[in-house]
Design an enzyme around this catalytic site. Structure first.
Site, PDB file in Angstrom:
ATOM      1  CG  HIS A  33     -11.656  -1.927   5.817  1.00  0.00           C
ATOM      2  ND1 HIS A  33     -12.790  -1.662   5.083  1.00  0.00           N
ATOM      3  CD2 HIS A  33     -11.135  -0.715   6.139  1.00  0.00           C
ATOM      4  CE1 HIS A  33     -12.936  -0.348   4.972  1.00  0.00           C
ATOM      5  NE2 HIS A  33     -11.944   0.250   5.604  1.00  0.00           N
TER       6      HIS A  33
ATOM      7  CG  ASP B 298      -8.118  -5.365   2.019  1.00  0.00           C
ATOM      8  OD1 ASP B 298      -7.441  -4.493   1.457  1.00  0.00           O
ATOM      9  OD2 ASP B 298      -9.000  -5.094   2.864  1.00  0.00           O
TER      10      ASP B 298
ATOM     11  CD  GLN C  77      -4.053   0.988   5.142  1.00  0.00           C
ATOM     12  OE1 GLN C  77      -3.035   1.691   5.146  1.00  0.00           O
ATOM     13  NE2 GLN C  77      -5.254   1.505   5.117  1.00  0.00           N
TER      14      GLN C  77
ATOM     15  CE  LYS D  55      -7.509   2.821   2.023  1.00  0.00           C
ATOM     16  NZ  LYS D  55      -7.794   3.702   3.161  1.00  0.00           N
TER      17      LYS D  55
ATOM     18  CB  CYS E   1     -13.936   0.630   8.207  1.00  0.00           C
ATOM     19  SG  CYS E   1     -14.542   2.210   7.652  1.00  0.00           S
TER      20      CYS E   1
HETATM   21  C1  LIG Z   1      -7.398  -2.750   4.875  1.00  0.00           C
HETATM   22  C2  LIG Z   1      -8.387  -1.965   4.085  1.00  0.00           C
HETATM   23  N1  LIG Z   1      -9.226  -2.605   3.266  1.00  0.00           N
HETATM   24  C3  LIG Z   1     -10.112  -1.942   2.504  1.00  0.00           C
HETATM   25  C4  LIG Z   1     -10.216  -0.575   2.563  1.00  0.00           C
HETATM   26  C5  LIG Z   1     -11.195   0.120   1.685  1.00  0.00           C
HETATM   27  O1  LIG Z   1     -10.535   0.922   0.761  1.00  0.00           O
HETATM   28  P1  LIG Z   1     -11.335   1.934  -0.166  1.00  0.00           P
HETATM   29  O2  LIG Z   1     -12.202   2.747   0.750  1.00  0.00           O
HETATM   30  O3  LIG Z   1     -10.285   2.745  -0.836  1.00  0.00           O
HETATM   31  O4  LIG Z   1     -12.152   1.122  -1.121  1.00  0.00           O
HETATM   32  C6  LIG Z   1      -9.387   0.137   3.428  1.00  0.00           C
HETATM   33  C7  LIG Z   1      -9.524   1.598   3.580  1.00  0.00           C
HETATM   34  O5  LIG Z   1      -9.322   2.127   4.653  1.00  0.00           O
HETATM   35  C8  LIG Z   1      -8.431  -0.583   4.194  1.00  0.00           C
HETATM   36  O6  LIG Z   1      -7.591   0.048   5.012  1.00  0.00           O
END
Ligand SMILES: Cc1ncc(COP(=O)(O)O)c(C=O)c1O
Length: 411
Positions: free
Chosen positions: A128, A205, A208, A231, A369
Protein backbone atom coordinates in the site's frame (compact mmCIF):
# COMPACT_ATOMS: atom_id res chain seq x y z
CA UNK A 1 -24.85 -23.78 -0.19
CA UNK A 2 -26.77 -21.39 2.09
CA UNK A 3 -25.57 -19.40 5.07
CA UNK A 4 -27.90 -21.48 7.24
CA UNK A 5 -25.71 -24.51 6.48
CA UNK A 6 -22.74 -22.98 8.21
CA UNK A 7 -22.16 -22.94 11.94
CA UNK A 8 -22.12 -19.18 11.76
CA UNK A 9 -25.41 -17.33 12.32
CA UNK A 10 -25.01 -14.42 9.92
CA UNK A 11 -28.63 -13.23 10.38
CA UNK A 12 -28.01 -12.67 14.09
CA UNK A 13 -24.66 -10.99 13.39
CA UNK A 14 -26.26 -8.57 10.94
CA UNK A 15 -28.59 -7.39 13.68
CA UNK A 16 -25.53 -6.05 15.49
CA UNK A 17 -24.73 -3.65 12.64
CA UNK A 18 -27.49 -1.03 12.38
CA UNK A 19 -26.10 0.54 9.17
CA UNK A 20 -26.71 -2.64 7.17
CA UNK A 21 -30.50 -2.39 7.46
CA UNK A 22 -30.99 0.34 4.88
CA UNK A 23 -31.76 0.74 1.24
CA UNK A 24 -29.56 2.58 -1.24
CA UNK A 25 -31.13 3.79 -4.51
CA UNK A 26 -34.21 1.84 -3.45
CA UNK A 27 -32.32 -1.48 -3.09
CA UNK A 28 -31.16 -3.23 0.08
CA UNK A 29 -27.60 -2.12 0.86
CA UNK A 30 -24.95 -4.68 -0.04
CA UNK A 31 -21.80 -3.48 1.66
CA UNK A 32 -18.76 -5.21 0.20
CA UNK A 33 -16.13 -2.52 0.70
CA UNK A 34 -14.82 -3.84 4.00
CA UNK A 35 -11.16 -3.60 3.04
CA UNK A 36 -11.64 0.19 2.84
CA UNK A 37 -13.41 0.33 6.18
CA UNK A 38 -15.63 -2.02 8.14
CA UNK A 39 -19.01 -1.15 9.59
CA UNK A 40 -19.42 -0.73 13.35
CA UNK A 41 -21.44 -2.92 15.68
CA UNK A 42 -23.93 -1.21 17.97
CA UNK A 43 -21.73 -1.94 20.99
CA UNK A 44 -18.91 0.18 19.51
CA UNK A 45 -21.28 3.03 18.65
CA UNK A 46 -22.72 2.88 22.17
CA UNK A 47 -19.30 2.81 23.83
CA UNK A 48 -18.33 6.05 22.06
CA UNK A 49 -21.70 7.60 22.84
CA UNK A 50 -21.39 6.55 26.50
CA UNK A 51 -17.91 8.01 26.74
CA UNK A 52 -19.03 11.45 25.54
CA UNK A 53 -22.25 11.36 27.55
CA UNK A 54 -20.67 10.28 30.85
CA UNK A 55 -16.87 10.20 31.01
CA UNK A 56 -15.51 12.80 28.60
CA UNK A 57 -12.39 14.40 30.01
CA UNK A 58 -8.73 14.67 29.19
CA UNK A 59 -6.52 11.79 30.33
CA UNK A 60 -3.37 11.38 32.44
CA UNK A 61 -3.76 14.92 33.81
CA UNK A 62 -6.72 15.75 35.96
CA UNK A 63 -7.18 14.44 39.48
CA UNK A 64 -10.94 14.68 39.18
CA UNK A 65 -13.35 11.79 38.79
CA UNK A 66 -14.08 12.23 35.10
CA UNK A 67 -10.41 12.37 34.20
CA UNK A 68 -9.75 9.25 36.25
CA UNK A 69 -12.59 7.41 34.53
CA UNK A 70 -11.45 8.54 31.07
CA UNK A 71 -7.86 7.52 31.84
CA UNK A 72 -9.01 4.13 33.10
CA UNK A 73 -11.08 3.47 29.95
CA UNK A 74 -8.19 4.54 27.74
CA UNK A 75 -5.66 2.37 29.56
CA UNK A 76 -8.11 -0.56 29.73
CA UNK A 77 -8.29 -0.40 25.96
CA UNK A 78 -4.51 -0.60 25.81
CA UNK A 79 -4.57 -3.78 27.90
CA UNK A 80 -7.29 -5.22 25.65
CA UNK A 81 -5.11 -4.57 22.59
CA UNK A 82 -2.13 -6.12 24.34
CA UNK A 83 -4.03 -9.32 25.11
CA UNK A 84 -5.70 -9.37 21.68
CA UNK A 85 -2.39 -9.45 19.82
CA UNK A 86 -0.52 -11.20 22.65
CA UNK A 87 2.09 -8.49 23.16
CA UNK A 88 4.40 -9.13 26.10
CA UNK A 89 3.32 -5.95 27.91
CA UNK A 90 0.98 -3.01 27.43
CA UNK A 91 3.93 -0.57 27.26
CA UNK A 92 4.56 -2.02 23.81
CA UNK A 93 1.19 -0.74 22.58
CA UNK A 94 1.36 2.79 21.14
CA UNK A 95 -1.89 4.42 20.09
CA UNK A 96 -1.73 6.17 16.73
CA UNK A 97 -4.14 7.61 14.17
CA UNK A 98 -3.92 4.39 12.16
CA UNK A 99 -1.65 2.15 10.15
CA UNK A 100 -0.30 5.07 8.13
CA UNK A 101 0.83 6.93 11.22
CA UNK A 102 2.30 3.76 12.75
CA UNK A 103 4.51 3.18 9.70
CA UNK A 104 5.48 6.86 9.54
CA UNK A 105 6.40 6.69 13.21
CA UNK A 106 8.77 3.78 12.63
CA UNK A 107 10.27 5.33 9.49
CA UNK A 108 10.57 8.74 11.17
CA UNK A 109 12.00 7.51 14.46
CA UNK A 110 13.67 4.10 14.06
CA UNK A 111 14.48 4.81 10.41
CA UNK A 112 15.95 8.26 10.90
CA UNK A 113 18.17 7.06 13.73
CA UNK A 114 19.33 3.76 12.17
CA UNK A 115 19.46 4.20 8.39
CA UNK A 116 22.39 5.87 6.67
CA UNK A 117 23.74 6.49 3.17
CA UNK A 118 23.92 3.33 1.07
CA UNK A 119 21.71 1.33 3.47
CA UNK A 120 18.80 -0.63 2.05
CA UNK A 121 15.17 -1.06 3.04
CA UNK A 122 13.21 -3.99 1.62
CA UNK A 123 9.50 -3.84 0.87
CA UNK A 124 7.39 -5.89 -1.56
CA UNK A 125 5.72 -5.13 -4.88
CA UNK A 126 2.26 -5.40 -3.34
CA UNK A 127 2.60 -2.66 -0.71
CA UNK A 128 0.00 0.00 0.00
CA UNK A 129 1.27 3.56 -0.58
CA UNK A 130 1.39 3.86 3.23
CA UNK A 131 4.15 1.28 3.26
CA UNK A 132 6.04 2.74 0.31
CA UNK A 133 6.09 6.51 0.63
CA UNK A 134 7.37 6.85 4.24
CA UNK A 135 10.36 4.68 3.26
CA UNK A 136 10.93 6.67 0.07
CA UNK A 137 10.97 9.90 2.07
CA UNK A 138 13.48 8.34 4.47
CA UNK A 139 15.64 7.01 1.63
CA UNK A 140 15.71 10.42 -0.03
CA UNK A 141 16.71 12.10 3.19
CA UNK A 142 19.42 9.58 4.06
CA UNK A 143 20.72 8.60 0.65
CA UNK A 144 19.47 5.06 1.29
CA UNK A 145 17.95 2.68 -1.25
CA UNK A 146 14.48 1.14 -1.42
CA UNK A 147 14.56 -2.45 -2.70
CA UNK A 148 11.36 -4.15 -3.85
CA UNK A 149 10.77 -7.89 -3.57
CA UNK A 150 8.99 -8.96 -6.77
CA UNK A 151 5.80 -11.01 -7.00
CA UNK A 152 4.67 -13.68 -9.44
CA UNK A 153 1.55 -13.56 -11.62
CA UNK A 154 -0.56 -15.04 -8.84
CA UNK A 155 0.44 -12.17 -6.55
CA UNK A 156 2.85 -14.11 -4.32
CA UNK A 157 6.26 -12.94 -3.21
CA UNK A 158 8.99 -14.74 -5.14
CA UNK A 159 10.81 -16.33 -2.22
CA UNK A 160 14.22 -16.71 -3.81
CA UNK A 161 14.30 -13.09 -4.89
CA UNK A 162 13.16 -11.91 -1.47
CA UNK A 163 15.92 -13.89 0.19
CA UNK A 164 18.52 -12.61 -2.24
CA UNK A 165 17.50 -9.03 -1.51
CA UNK A 166 18.45 -9.48 2.14
CA UNK A 167 22.06 -8.41 1.88
CA UNK A 168 24.81 -6.86 3.98
CA UNK A 169 23.33 -3.36 3.48
CA UNK A 170 19.75 -4.31 4.37
CA UNK A 171 18.74 -2.49 7.54
CA UNK A 172 14.96 -2.97 7.57
CA UNK A 173 12.13 -5.02 6.07
CA UNK A 174 8.57 -3.70 5.91
CA UNK A 175 5.88 -5.87 4.34
CA UNK A 176 2.14 -6.28 4.29
CA UNK A 177 0.59 -9.21 6.16
CA UNK A 178 -2.59 -9.44 4.05
CA UNK A 179 -2.68 -7.46 0.80
CA UNK A 180 -5.61 -5.06 0.45
CA UNK A 181 -5.53 -5.23 -3.36
CA UNK A 182 -4.86 -8.95 -3.95
CA UNK A 183 -5.90 -10.73 -0.77
CA UNK A 184 -2.52 -12.48 -0.64
CA UNK A 185 -1.53 -13.64 2.84
CA UNK A 186 2.23 -13.38 2.90
CA UNK A 187 4.43 -16.05 4.54
CA UNK A 188 5.39 -13.48 7.13
CA UNK A 189 6.72 -15.85 9.77
CA UNK A 190 9.21 -17.28 7.28
CA UNK A 191 10.04 -13.81 5.96
CA UNK A 192 10.75 -12.63 9.50
CA UNK A 193 12.91 -15.67 10.23
CA UNK A 194 14.98 -15.01 7.11
CA UNK A 195 15.42 -11.35 8.05
CA UNK A 196 16.23 -12.09 11.68
CA UNK A 197 18.88 -14.59 10.62
CA UNK A 198 20.67 -11.49 9.29
CA UNK A 199 19.74 -9.27 12.27
CA UNK A 200 17.27 -7.23 10.23
CA UNK A 201 14.15 -5.98 12.02
CA UNK A 202 10.75 -6.40 10.38
CA UNK A 203 7.59 -4.31 10.42
CA UNK A 204 4.30 -5.89 9.37
CA UNK A 205 1.52 -3.78 7.90
CA UNK A 206 -1.47 -5.43 9.55
CA UNK A 207 -4.16 -3.04 8.30
CA UNK A 208 -6.13 -5.85 6.64
CA UNK A 209 -5.03 -8.87 8.63
CA UNK A 210 -6.44 -7.76 11.98
CA UNK A 211 -10.08 -8.12 10.91
CA UNK A 212 -9.63 -11.60 9.49
CA UNK A 213 -6.88 -13.41 11.37
CA UNK A 214 -5.86 -14.00 14.94
CA UNK A 215 -2.57 -12.17 15.17
CA UNK A 216 -0.01 -13.14 17.79
CA UNK A 217 2.94 -10.76 17.64
CA UNK A 218 5.15 -12.88 19.89
CA UNK A 219 4.49 -15.98 17.86
CA UNK A 220 5.22 -14.10 14.62
CA UNK A 221 8.24 -12.52 16.32
CA UNK A 222 7.75 -9.33 14.28
CA UNK A 223 9.52 -6.25 15.59
CA UNK A 224 6.70 -3.83 14.74
CA UNK A 225 3.06 -4.39 13.80
CA UNK A 226 0.87 -1.50 12.61
CA UNK A 227 -2.92 -1.55 12.25
CA UNK A 228 -6.04 0.62 12.09
CA UNK A 229 -9.09 0.42 14.32
CA UNK A 230 -11.54 1.33 11.55
CA UNK A 231 -10.71 -1.79 9.53
CA UNK A 232 -11.52 -4.04 12.47
CA UNK A 233 -15.00 -2.74 13.38
CA UNK A 234 -13.73 0.16 15.51
CA UNK A 235 -13.85 3.90 14.85
CA UNK A 236 -11.74 5.89 12.39
CA UNK A 237 -8.84 8.06 13.53
CA UNK A 238 -7.38 5.45 15.88
CA UNK A 239 -4.83 2.72 15.44
CA UNK A 240 -2.00 0.85 17.06
CA UNK A 241 1.70 0.47 16.63
CA UNK A 242 3.07 -2.55 18.43
CA UNK A 243 6.83 -2.50 18.93
CA UNK A 244 9.23 -4.65 20.89
CA UNK A 245 10.27 -2.82 24.05
CA UNK A 246 13.96 -3.09 23.27
CA UNK A 247 13.49 -1.22 20.00
CA UNK A 248 10.95 1.33 21.27
CA UNK A 249 13.28 2.17 24.17
CA UNK A 250 16.17 3.08 21.93
CA UNK A 251 14.06 5.09 19.46
CA UNK A 252 13.89 8.88 19.70
CA UNK A 253 10.45 10.51 19.99
CA UNK A 254 8.46 10.90 16.80
CA UNK A 255 6.58 14.06 17.77
CA UNK A 256 7.14 16.51 20.62
CA UNK A 257 4.41 17.92 22.82
CA UNK A 258 2.29 17.25 25.88
CA UNK A 259 2.17 13.82 27.54
CA UNK A 260 5.39 12.56 25.92
CA UNK A 261 7.66 14.40 28.35
CA UNK A 262 8.95 13.68 31.81
CA UNK A 263 10.24 17.21 32.44
CA UNK A 264 10.83 20.25 30.29
CA UNK A 265 13.21 23.17 30.70
CA UNK A 266 14.31 25.48 27.91
CA UNK A 267 17.71 23.82 28.12
CA UNK A 268 16.68 20.19 28.08
CA UNK A 269 13.64 17.92 27.97
CA UNK A 270 13.55 14.38 29.27
CA UNK A 271 11.04 12.01 27.81
CA UNK A 272 8.25 10.00 29.35
CA UNK A 273 8.43 6.22 29.69
CA UNK A 274 6.92 3.86 27.15
CA UNK A 275 4.47 4.01 25.53
CA UNK A 276 3.76 7.68 26.35
CA UNK A 277 7.02 8.82 24.75
CA UNK A 278 5.27 8.21 21.42
CA UNK A 279 1.86 9.66 22.29
CA UNK A 280 2.34 13.43 22.07
CA UNK A 281 -0.73 15.60 22.54
CA UNK A 282 -4.30 14.73 23.42
CA UNK A 283 -5.10 11.46 21.66
CA UNK A 284 -8.40 10.33 20.18
CA UNK A 285 -9.62 9.12 23.57
CA UNK A 286 -13.15 8.22 22.49
CA UNK A 287 -11.72 6.42 19.47
CA UNK A 288 -9.47 4.31 21.65
CA UNK A 289 -12.43 3.48 23.90
CA UNK A 290 -14.33 2.46 20.75
CA UNK A 291 -11.42 0.27 19.66
CA UNK A 292 -11.59 -1.45 23.06
CA UNK A 293 -15.29 -2.13 22.45
CA UNK A 294 -14.50 -3.51 18.97
CA UNK A 295 -12.03 -5.93 20.54
CA UNK A 296 -14.67 -6.98 23.07
CA UNK A 297 -17.03 -7.61 20.16
CA UNK A 298 -14.49 -9.73 18.28
CA UNK A 299 -13.58 -11.65 21.43
CA UNK A 300 -17.24 -12.53 21.96
CA UNK A 301 -17.48 -13.97 18.43
CA UNK A 302 -16.57 -17.52 17.56
CA UNK A 303 -13.60 -16.27 15.55
CA UNK A 304 -12.61 -19.57 13.93
CA UNK A 305 -16.24 -19.95 12.76
CA UNK A 306 -16.25 -16.35 11.52
CA UNK A 307 -13.00 -16.94 9.62
CA UNK A 308 -14.34 -20.16 8.08
CA UNK A 309 -17.51 -18.34 7.05
CA UNK A 310 -15.53 -15.46 5.52
CA UNK A 311 -13.48 -18.02 3.64
CA UNK A 312 -16.65 -19.56 2.20
CA UNK A 313 -17.77 -16.09 1.06
CA UNK A 314 -14.43 -15.52 -0.66
CA UNK A 315 -14.52 -18.90 -2.39
CA UNK A 316 -18.08 -18.22 -3.52
CA UNK A 317 -17.04 -14.80 -4.85
CA UNK A 318 -14.12 -16.31 -6.76
CA UNK A 319 -16.33 -18.99 -8.30
CA UNK A 320 -19.32 -16.78 -9.11
CA UNK A 321 -17.45 -13.74 -10.39
CA UNK A 322 -14.91 -15.63 -12.45
CA UNK A 323 -17.73 -17.30 -14.36
CA UNK A 324 -18.88 -13.89 -15.66
CA UNK A 325 -17.56 -13.47 -19.24
CA UNK A 326 -14.54 -11.17 -19.44
CA UNK A 327 -13.67 -11.27 -15.75
CA UNK A 328 -9.96 -11.60 -15.01
CA UNK A 329 -9.11 -12.16 -11.38
CA UNK A 330 -6.16 -10.12 -10.11
CA UNK A 331 -4.59 -11.97 -7.19
CA UNK A 332 -4.86 -15.73 -7.20
CA UNK A 333 -2.39 -16.62 -4.46
CA UNK A 334 -2.72 -20.02 -2.81
CA UNK A 335 -2.81 -18.31 0.60
CA UNK A 336 -5.53 -15.74 0.20
CA UNK A 337 -8.15 -14.06 2.35
CA UNK A 338 -11.19 -11.82 2.09
CA UNK A 339 -10.35 -9.82 -1.03
CA UNK A 340 -11.47 -10.60 -4.58
CA UNK A 341 -10.13 -8.10 -7.13
CA UNK A 342 -10.88 -8.31 -10.82
CA UNK A 343 -10.76 -6.54 -14.18
CA UNK A 344 -13.72 -6.74 -16.56
CA UNK A 345 -12.54 -6.81 -20.15
CA UNK A 346 -13.08 -3.54 -22.02
CA UNK A 347 -14.92 -1.81 -19.15
CA UNK A 348 -13.31 0.62 -16.73
CA UNK A 349 -13.75 -0.32 -13.06
CA UNK A 350 -15.25 3.11 -12.39
CA UNK A 351 -18.14 2.20 -14.69
CA UNK A 352 -18.47 -1.15 -12.92
CA UNK A 353 -18.54 0.61 -9.53
CA UNK A 354 -21.16 3.18 -10.62
CA UNK A 355 -23.55 0.60 -12.07
CA UNK A 356 -23.21 -1.60 -8.99
CA UNK A 357 -23.87 1.44 -6.81
CA UNK A 358 -27.19 1.91 -8.62
CA UNK A 359 -28.00 -1.64 -7.49
CA UNK A 360 -27.27 -0.67 -3.88
CA UNK A 361 -23.93 -2.48 -3.96
CA UNK A 362 -20.85 -0.83 -2.44
CA UNK A 363 -17.56 -2.16 -3.83
CA UNK A 364 -14.24 -0.43 -4.40
CA UNK A 365 -13.18 0.55 -7.91
CA UNK A 366 -9.75 2.12 -8.19
CA UNK A 367 -6.07 1.54 -7.62
CA UNK A 368 -6.53 0.80 -3.90
CA UNK A 369 -3.51 2.98 -3.05
CA UNK A 370 -1.31 0.40 -4.76
CA UNK A 371 -0.40 2.09 -8.04
CA UNK A 372 2.89 0.18 -8.56
CA UNK A 373 0.98 -3.07 -8.08
CA UNK A 374 -1.63 -2.07 -10.68
CA UNK A 375 1.23 -1.36 -13.08
CA UNK A 376 2.68 -4.81 -12.33
CA UNK A 377 -0.60 -6.38 -13.49
CA UNK A 378 -1.00 -4.00 -16.44
CA UNK A 379 -4.32 -2.53 -15.30
CA UNK A 380 -5.16 1.05 -14.29
CA UNK A 381 -7.46 -0.13 -11.54
CA UNK A 382 -9.56 -3.07 -10.41
CA UNK A 383 -12.97 -3.66 -8.92
CA UNK A 384 -12.63 -5.11 -5.44
CA UNK A 385 -15.15 -7.15 -3.50
CA UNK A 386 -14.06 -7.49 0.11
CA UNK A 387 -16.44 -9.52 2.29
CA UNK A 388 -16.80 -9.52 6.04
CA UNK A 389 -18.50 -12.05 8.31
CA UNK A 390 -21.72 -10.00 8.11
CA UNK A 391 -22.07 -10.52 4.36
CA UNK A 392 -24.09 -13.30 2.77
CA UNK A 393 -23.74 -15.63 -0.19
CA UNK A 394 -26.78 -13.92 -1.72
CA UNK A 395 -24.98 -10.59 -1.59
CA UNK A 396 -22.07 -12.08 -3.53
CA UNK A 397 -24.56 -13.35 -6.10
CA UNK A 398 -26.05 -9.85 -6.35
CA UNK A 399 -22.62 -8.60 -7.46
CA UNK A 400 -22.44 -11.22 -10.23
CA UNK A 401 -25.95 -10.25 -11.39
CA UNK A 402 -24.87 -6.60 -11.34
CA UNK A 403 -21.91 -7.43 -13.55
CA UNK A 404 -24.23 -8.81 -16.22
CA UNK A 405 -26.03 -5.44 -16.15
CA UNK A 406 -22.70 -3.66 -16.53
CA UNK A 407 -21.86 -5.82 -19.53
CA UNK A 408 -25.26 -5.12 -21.12
CA UNK A 409 -24.70 -1.38 -20.75
CA UNK A 410 -21.07 -1.10 -21.78
CA UNK A 411 -20.47 -3.79 -24.38
C1 LIG B 1 -2.65 -2.87 3.52
C2 LIG B 1 -2.93 -1.48 3.99
N1 LIG B 1 -1.96 -0.77 4.55
C3 LIG B 1 -2.17 0.47 5.02
C4 LIG B 1 -3.40 1.07 4.91
C5 LIG B 1 -3.60 2.44 5.46
O1 LIG B 1 -4.50 2.41 6.52
P1 LIG B 1 -5.05 3.75 7.17
O2 LIG B 1 -5.56 4.58 6.03
O3 LIG B 1 -6.13 3.31 8.09
O4 LIG B 1 -3.91 4.41 7.87
C6 LIG B 1 -4.44 0.38 4.30
C7 LIG B 1 -5.76 1.02 4.09
O5 LIG B 1 -6.42 0.76 3.11
C8 LIG B 1 -4.20 -0.95 3.85
O6 LIG B 1 -5.17 -1.66 3.29
Amino acid sequence: MGAEHTAFDVRAIREDFPILAQTVHGKPLVYLDNAATTQKPRSVIEAIDHFYAHDNSNIHRGLHALSERATRSYEDARSKVQRFINAAESAEIVFTRGTTEGINLVAGSYGRSHIGPGDEIVISAMEHHSNIVPWQILCEEKGARLRVAPINDAGEIVWKEYEELLGPRTRFVSVVHLSNALGTVNPVRRMIEAAHARNIPVLLDGAQAMAHMQVDVQDLDCDFYAFSSHKMYGPTGTGVLYGKRRLLEEMPPYQGGGDMISSVTFEKTTYNRLPYKFEAGTPHIAGVVGLGAAIDYLNALDRPAAAAYEHSLMVHAIETLSSVPGVRLIGTAREKSSVVSFALEGIHPHNVGSVLDQEGIAVRAGHHCTQPLMRRFGVPATTRVSPSFYNTLEEIEAVAKGLYKVIEMFR
